[in-house]
Design a protein around this motif. Structure first.
Motif, mmCIF file in Angstrom:
data_model
loop_
_atom_site.group_PDB
_atom_site.id
_atom_site.type_symbol
_atom_site.label_atom_id
_atom_site.label_comp_id
_atom_site.label_asym_id
_atom_site.label_seq_id
_atom_site.Cartn_x
_atom_site.Cartn_y
_atom_site.Cartn_z
ATOM 1 N N GLU A 128 34.242 92.821 90.971
ATOM 2 C CA GLU A 128 35.428 91.994 91.186
ATOM 3 C C GLU A 128 35.569 90.977 90.066
ATOM 4 O OE1 GLU A 128 35.403 90.173 95.015
ATOM 5 O OE2 GLU A 128 34.870 92.028 96.072
ATOM 6 N N VAL A 129 36.818 90.704 89.680
ATOM 7 C CA VAL A 129 37.086 89.745 88.614
ATOM 8 C C VAL A 129 36.559 88.364 88.975
ATOM 9 C CG1 VAL A 129 38.911 88.540 87.353
ATOM 10 C CG2 VAL A 129 39.051 91.017 87.698
ATOM 11 N N ALA A 130 36.738 87.945 90.233
ATOM 12 C CA ALA A 130 36.286 86.609 90.635
ATOM 13 C C ALA A 130 34.778 86.461 90.445
ATOM 14 C CB ALA A 130 36.669 86.334 92.089
ATOM 15 N N GLU A 131 34.025 87.521 90.714
ATOM 16 C CA GLU A 131 32.575 87.464 90.511
ATOM 17 C C GLU A 131 32.233 87.377 89.028
ATOM 18 O OE1 GLU A 131 31.039 89.895 94.482
ATOM 19 O OE2 GLU A 131 31.162 90.935 92.551
ATOM 20 N N ASP A 133 34.123 86.088 86.720
ATOM 21 C CA ASP A 133 34.450 84.704 86.340
ATOM 22 C C ASP A 133 33.318 83.765 86.735
ATOM 23 O OD1 ASP A 133 36.914 85.566 85.408
ATOM 24 O OD2 ASP A 133 38.016 84.943 87.201
ATOM 25 N N GLY A 134 32.752 83.992 87.922
ATOM 26 C CA GLY A 134 31.671 83.144 88.401
ATOM 27 C C GLY A 134 30.436 83.217 87.520
ATOM 28 N N LEU A 135 30.091 84.417 87.063
ATOM 29 C CA LEU A 135 28.922 84.551 86.188
ATOM 30 C C LEU A 135 29.176 83.921 84.821
ATOM 31 C CD1 LEU A 135 27.652 88.153 87.016
ATOM 32 C CD2 LEU A 135 26.811 85.952 87.879
ATOM 33 N N GLU A 136 30.396 84.013 84.324
ATOM 34 C CA GLU A 136 30.729 83.316 83.077
ATOM 35 C C GLU A 136 30.546 81.808 83.237
ATOM 36 O OE1 GLU A 136 33.927 85.022 80.146
ATOM 37 O OE2 GLU A 136 34.773 84.967 82.165
ATOM 38 N N GLU A 137 31.007 81.280 84.367
ATOM 39 C CA GLU A 137 30.920 79.841 84.604
ATOM 40 C C GLU A 137 29.473 79.383 84.709
ATOM 41 O OE1 GLU A 137 30.204 76.247 86.512
ATOM 42 O OE2 GLU A 137 29.940 78.124 87.634
ATOM 43 N N ILE A 138 28.648 80.124 85.444
ATOM 44 C CA ILE A 138 27.243 79.744 85.599
ATOM 45 C C ILE A 138 26.524 79.802 84.252
ATOM 46 C CG2 ILE A 138 25.039 80.357 86.669
ATOM 47 C CD1 ILE A 138 26.679 81.534 89.009
ATOM 48 N N THR A 139 26.809 80.830 83.472
ATOM 49 C CA THR A 139 26.171 80.969 82.164
ATOM 50 C C THR A 139 26.545 79.805 81.257
ATOM 51 O OG1 THR A 139 26.226 83.387 82.383
ATOM 52 C CG2 THR A 139 25.868 82.496 80.181
ATOM 53 N N PHE A 146 22.819 85.558 78.522
ATOM 54 C CA PHE A 146 23.280 86.625 79.415
ATOM 55 C C PHE A 146 23.829 87.754 78.543
ATOM 56 C CE2 PHE A 146 24.916 87.214 83.956
ATOM 57 C CZ PHE A 146 25.055 88.591 83.817
ATOM 58 N N ALA A 147 23.139 88.872 78.515
ATOM 59 C CA ALA A 147 23.569 90.049 77.770
ATOM 60 C C ALA A 147 24.018 91.125 78.747
ATOM 61 C CB ALA A 147 22.440 90.574 76.893
ATOM 62 N N VAL A 148 24.863 92.021 78.276
ATOM 63 C CA VAL A 148 25.399 93.107 79.101
ATOM 64 C C VAL A 148 25.111 94.434 78.402
ATOM 65 C CG1 VAL A 148 27.481 94.050 80.186
ATOM 66 C CG2 VAL A 148 27.177 91.569 80.023
ATOM 67 N N GLY A 149 24.849 95.473 79.189
ATOM 68 C CA GLY A 149 24.318 96.719 78.667
ATOM 69 C C GLY A 149 25.294 97.649 77.988
ATOM 70 N N TYR A 150 26.121 97.123 77.096
ATOM 71 C CA TYR A 150 26.977 97.993 76.285
ATOM 72 C C TYR A 150 26.182 98.447 75.059
ATOM 73 C CZ TYR A 150 31.071 96.549 79.021
ATOM 74 O OH TYR A 150 31.985 96.333 80.028
ATOM 75 N N ALA A 151 25.237 99.324 75.298
ATOM 76 C CA ALA A 151 24.305 99.720 74.233
ATOM 77 C C ALA A 151 24.976 100.523 73.131
ATOM 78 C CB ALA A 151 23.160 100.534 74.835
ATOM 79 N N MET A 152 26.148 101.109 73.407
ATOM 80 C CA MET A 152 26.814 101.899 72.365
ATOM 81 C C MET A 152 27.202 101.038 71.169
ATOM 82 S SD MET A 152 26.528 104.674 73.955
ATOM 83 C CE MET A 152 26.441 105.348 75.615
ATOM 84 N N ASP A 371 30.681 87.242 78.411
ATOM 85 C CA ASP A 371 32.129 87.213 78.240
ATOM 86 C C ASP A 371 32.684 88.620 78.024
ATOM 87 O OD1 ASP A 371 31.914 84.472 78.416
ATOM 88 O OD2 ASP A 371 31.932 84.152 76.256
ATOM 89 N N GLN A 372 31.971 89.426 77.241
ATOM 90 C CA GLN A 372 32.416 90.799 77.023
ATOM 91 C C GLN A 372 32.275 91.620 78.307
ATOM 92 O OE1 GLN A 372 30.718 92.440 73.320
ATOM 93 N NE2 GLN A 372 30.553 90.325 72.587
ATOM 94 N N GLY A 373 31.221 91.334 79.080
ATOM 95 C CA GLY A 373 31.082 92.000 80.373
ATOM 96 C C GLY A 373 32.228 91.661 81.303
ATOM 97 N N ALA A 374 32.626 90.382 81.324
ATOM 98 C CA ALA A 374 33.751 89.970 82.164
ATOM 99 C C ALA A 374 35.047 90.609 81.681
ATOM 100 C CB ALA A 374 33.863 88.449 82.166
#
Length: 396
Positions: A128-131, A133-139, A146-152, A371-374
């Motif tokens: 969900e977008v709201a979630e 947004d929440g992780l961006e705010e906490i970070t 906070f990294a996201v698994g876009y390994a490509m 941010d890229q994950g969001a």
């Protein structure tokens, strides 16, 4: 707390510096992708797997932990228990990788961030977008990594492609095309496999299956290399094989910043395609083409000139930002495990720098951020809204 980054080795223009010790990594989720990522993390020689919540069943978690050679007292039955216990230990984990099904991502990431533990989470970041947004705010509030698994985006030649675009090598971008074709859902009975069932369950996978799993990789890669955020899209979801509760195929028209048009296609029912992620970016002076199944090479054309094939390896036109991610000489192939290892290398540098209070240049690390994950979650949300509207253009 022991120093991790050695100041005398901090040369931001050369290879990544060594650390004074291996960082301790926790694992949440015990599926196949966790094994892949742990293998990649160990390959960097910057991480040791020290703890895990590998099953929600306490006994099963200890059994799985023993298979990972983890001490019994560091095998947890929940991410909540793990976050609290590891944060309280003097030798607790420095960071955690989250490789659970999608619906667990938000709760697990939030728990570790709030415990002061850095996070690398698989994609999609949340359902969900709201979630998101929440992780961006906490970070942002905590200053955690906070990294996201876009390994490509971590293949060396992809970094080279990004540099070529940024330096104007293909001129002004005028179109972007990306596709991710796979074939593993072709059999009609594939939905019965345990590792597939949750990917087709809206309660776990969220409102999409194909889009959230591989379409988001394609969208991220296109923006990562081009430097242009996707702004609008129109999407059609399809079930091309046996009936399923979620889509197995998507076709999109896309628009990027500066009104740059493009296309995005993704499917799991394309026999003969396994890792069919392909990116093409064309500009006023040339173009770039890359294919995951031939990931060592990048086709680079400047209009009117012979095509150039840039291959992964030291020298021969490969820039320093790509070269620091290279492990073997030209002609000795690297692949997806190495790309994951590059992600874990940059993540390690960021974690160590934060914990040691070392300021690093803004362009030194290019790992996919929260941010890229969001942005990926917003892309998924827009694609759902477009499909539900009958394929209307939707702003992301």
């Amino acid at each position: 707390m022991a120093e991790r980054l050695l100041p005398q080795d901090l040369n931001f223009d050369g290879p990544f510096p060594r650390l004074s010790r291996r960082l301790r990594l926790g694992v949440v989720g015990g599926g196949r992708i966790s094994v892949t990522q742990a293998t990649a993390a160990r390959m960097t020689d910057r991480w040791e797997v020290a703890a895990g919540a590998l099953s929600s069943d306490a006994a099963r978690s200890k059994v799985r932990g023993a298979e990972w050679f983890l001490p019994a007292d560091r095998c947890y039955a929940s991410f909540e228990e793990m976050a609290q216990a590891e944060a309280a230990r003097p030798d607790g984990v420095d960071a955690v990788m989250i490789t659970t099904p999608n619906h667990v991502h938000f709760g697990a990431a939030k728990a570790f961030l709030e415990a002061g533990i850095d996070v690398l989470c698989d994609k999609p970041l949340t359902n969900e977008v709201a979630e998101a947004d929440g992780l961006e705010e906490i970070t942002a509030r905590t200053g955690q990594v906070f990294a996201v698994g876009y390994a490509m985006s971590c293949f060396p030649v992809i970094r080279q492609a990004r540099q070529i675009v940024a330096e104007g090598g293909i001129g002004k971008i005028n179109q972007i095309h990306v596709e991710f074709m796979q074939d593993w859902m072709t059999p009609d009975d594939v939905a019965d496999a345990p590792h597939v069932k949750w990917r087709l369950d809206p309660e776990i996978s969220g409102p999409t299956s194909c889009v959230g799993d591989i379409g988001t990789h394609a969208a991220h890669l296109a923006s990562f290399v081009s430097g242009l955020p996707m702004t609008d899209l129109r999407a059609e979801f399809h079930v091309c094989g046996a009936p399923k509760p979620l889509e197995d195929t998507v076709f999109m028209f896309t628009r990027y910043q500066n009104e740059v048009p493009g296309t995005l296609m993704a499917t799991r029912l394309a026999p003969g395609n396994r890792g069919g992620l392909r990116l093409r970016i064309f500009g006023s002076e040339g173009g770039l083409e890359w294919d995951l199944e031939n990931s060592e090479q990048l086709k680079f054309n400047q209009f009117g000139e012979p095509d150039r094939i840039i291959s992964r390896g030291h020298g021969h036109g490969v820039g320093p930002d790509a070269e620091r991610l290279i492990r073997t000489a030209r002609g000795f192939p690297e692949g997806i495990i190495e790309a994951w290892a590059n992600l874990y290398t940059e993540f390690a540098m960021a974690v160590a720098a934060r914990r040691d209070g070392v300021a690093v240049p803004a362009d030194w690390l290019s790992y996919p951020s929260v941010d890229q994950g969001a942005d990926g979650v917003r892309f998924i949300d827009a694609s759902v809204r477009s499909h539900q509207s009958g394929g209307d253009w939707v702003t992301i």
